[in-house]
Motif scaffolding. Sequence first.
Motif, PDB file in Angstrom:
ATOM      1  N   TYR A  31       0.838  -1.198   0.000  1.00 49.32           N
ATOM      2  CA  TYR A  31       0.000   0.000   0.000  1.00 49.32           C
ATOM      3  C   TYR A  31       0.872   1.248   0.000  1.00 49.32           C
ATOM      4  CZ  TYR A  31      -3.610  -3.307   1.521  1.00 49.32           C
ATOM      5  OH  TYR A  31      -4.467  -4.371   1.607  1.00 49.32           O
ATOM      6  N   LEU A  34      -5.512   5.341   2.597  1.00 55.58           N
ATOM      7  CA  LEU A  34      -4.784   4.124   2.251  1.00 55.58           C
ATOM      8  C   LEU A  34      -4.960   3.862   0.766  1.00 55.58           C
ATOM      9  CD1 LEU A  34      -3.149   1.852   3.702  1.00 55.58           C
ATOM     10  CD2 LEU A  34      -5.276   0.532   3.766  1.00 55.58           C
ATOM     11  N   GLN A  39      -4.224   1.669  -2.771  1.00 51.65           N
ATOM     12  CA  GLN A  39      -3.939   0.306  -3.224  1.00 51.65           C
ATOM     13  C   GLN A  39      -3.994   0.257  -4.746  1.00 51.65           C
ATOM     14  OE1 GLN A  39      -6.805  -2.629  -1.947  1.00 51.65           O
ATOM     15  NE2 GLN A  39      -5.378  -4.329  -2.276  1.00 51.65           N
ATOM     16  N   GLN A  79      -8.695   4.891   0.025  1.00 48.25           N
ATOM     17  CA  GLN A  79      -9.723   4.735   1.049  1.00 48.25           C
ATOM     18  C   GLN A  79      -9.391   5.617   2.239  1.00 48.25           C
ATOM     19  OE1 GLN A  79      -9.753   0.838   2.771  1.00 48.25           O
ATOM     20  NE2 GLN A  79     -11.180   1.394   4.409  1.00 48.25           N
ATOM     21  N   ILE A  82      -9.444   6.422   5.981  1.00 51.46           N
ATOM     22  CA  ILE A  82      -9.583   5.625   7.200  1.00 51.46           C
ATOM     23  C   ILE A  82     -10.594   6.311   8.103  1.00 51.46           C
ATOM     24  CG2 ILE A  82      -8.382   4.648   9.188  1.00 51.46           C
ATOM     25  CD1 ILE A  82      -7.574   3.462   6.464  1.00 51.46           C
ATOM     26  N   PHE A 118       0.546   3.226  12.937  1.00 50.23           N
ATOM     27  CA  PHE A 118      -0.489   2.878  11.966  1.00 50.23           C
ATOM     28  C   PHE A 118      -0.024   1.673  11.163  1.00 50.23           C
ATOM     29  CE2 PHE A 118      -2.502   3.500   7.699  1.00 50.23           C
ATOM     30  CZ  PHE A 118      -3.806   3.227   8.097  1.00 50.23           C
ATOM     31  N   ASP A 119      -0.830   0.596  11.207  1.00 51.08           N
ATOM     32  CA  ASP A 119      -0.468  -0.642  10.518  1.00 51.08           C
ATOM     33  C   ASP A 119      -1.348  -0.922   9.304  1.00 51.08           C
ATOM     34  OD1 ASP A 119      -2.870  -1.355  11.653  1.00 51.08           O
ATOM     35  OD2 ASP A 119      -2.085  -3.041  12.816  1.00 51.08           O
ATOM     36  N   GLY A 120      -2.147   0.083   8.895  1.00 51.57           N
ATOM     37  CA  GLY A 120      -3.039  -0.091   7.769  1.00 51.57           C
ATOM     38  C   GLY A 120      -4.487  -0.254   8.172  1.00 51.57           C
ATOM     39  N   THR A 121      -4.761  -0.377   9.478  1.00 54.73           N
ATOM     40  CA  THR A 121      -6.147  -0.542   9.934  1.00 54.73           C
ATOM     41  C   THR A 121      -6.642   0.723  10.636  1.00 54.73           C
ATOM     42  OG1 THR A 121      -5.320  -1.654  11.940  1.00 54.73           O
ATOM     43  CG2 THR A 121      -5.998  -3.046  10.096  1.00 54.73           C
ATOM     44  N   ALA A 122      -6.097   1.020  11.799  1.00 53.93           N
ATOM     45  CA  ALA A 122      -6.499   2.229  12.529  1.00 53.93           C
ATOM     46  C   ALA A 122      -5.299   2.748  13.306  1.00 53.93           C
ATOM     47  CB  ALA A 122      -7.650   1.926  13.485  1.00 53.93           C
TER      48      ALA A 122
END
Length: 485
Positions: free
Chosen positions: A201, A212, A214, A226, A228, A259-263
């Motif tokens: 990403y 994010l 992709q 996207q 978040i 931040f790991d790509g989720t929240a």
Amino acid sequence: MKPIIGFAPDADPTTPGVLTDCQHLVPFEAGFKGAPAPVPAALAALAAPCRGAAVVTKLDGTRRVFAATQTHIYEATGSAWTDRSKPGGYTGSTESRWSICQFGDTTIFSNLVDPMQSSNAAAFADIAGAPRAKIVVSASNNFVIAFGTNEGTYGVSPDRWWCCAQSDQTNWTPSVATGATTGRLVAVEGAIQAALPLGDYVVAYKARGIFLGQFVGAAQGSWAWQAIRGAEAGAVGPEAVCDIGGVHFFASNDDFWLFDGTAPVSIGDGVVRRWWADNCSPTYRYRTSVSYDRRNSLVRVRYPSKNSTGALDRCLVYHTKRKAWGVDDMVVQAPLNYIAPGVAIDGLDSYAPTIDALPNVPVDSQFWMGGGETPAFFDASNQLQSLSGVCVDSSLTTGDIGDDDAVTMIERFRIRFTRNPATAEATGLRKWTEGEELVPDAMCALNDGKFDLQQSGRWHRVRVDMTGDHSETLYAPVLKVVGGR
């Protein structure tokens, strides 16, 4: 004895093991240690302040070391900086910084003001047709993505992104066939502040929002973004994000986050968040620069102090495994994870004319090793400094030790050193109620592994000043009740 939990100025000062102040003290896996002192690298000073630096690796594994000023791009060759600028150099601005990425064998520089630059071997040259951009990143699936752009079709677009044709950084003409395209990130207000790849990403940060990105294929518009949801966090500036191994560490206007790509997850709340907001310059906070020392699991957050006129003169240090904080203040122009060429016996004279004059660096340090990576920075004299020397001086100050209902004498104070400092001196600080100002009292040197303070009060703190390399894990006061109410 109480384990030292680190610098936590926002925490209750009576928390066992907390440090209310420290300097040149950094966490490591087992405790805390004196921060390494800067040592000049075997390179001449730049001709002007550094506005960006990087060590890049080509596909064959060879490396290039770059540093750029407002008007020139230099490459390290031996002990000198060779000018790799295009003919005539660059204009830049009083605020411009260089964003740098590596795309295969091509190194790309961009500063928003001048045309985007590229070099495969020697001098840089304009990339015709590329947008001027504040930020450039090299993404998976073989794209260069530019953020915060300025070009002929859309003009100045702080929320716009562009990507080049797949596998071709020289082609920026929008085309479904090549994947080159552009768009805007408008689901959250404001300009794009920073961007960085995260695995497959790319993450774009606004001041209060995260997007994010992709790759979805050229037929679907190349990249999908996207927002978040529920993430009020964002980056405070273009250099306020670093990758710590599949996770981004970033500084926002009022906190620190992972931040790991989720929240995003706050790591400063209740520890340093409020202190950061109170002690960082609100005028120049956007200049905050974070960098990751992978070998020591340390993130250095360099920022301008409240009284700074723009210089990065303060530094918080975060250990990604221990989740503990330290402090290592110094004036920095630009950070760099420097990979030294290595030193043979015949090359020692590039550092000093005699053995006795060599830098005070341990012989097994990465500083001397070919391919060894050490955290480094350009100082106020435009000189590259490697953080690999023996700690010069450092200090720690405990939290509050005592009781509201008893007068105590702190007879002695002991630190569990796992490596003794060259010298150590303790100063007792006392107060009679928790809300009062601290008053300096007893002072004594380390004696038989302890400090004999003999200081009375209801609340005590102990400041320990040290010189030389040291490490410690625990501390323990010995209190004797001498009165009550």
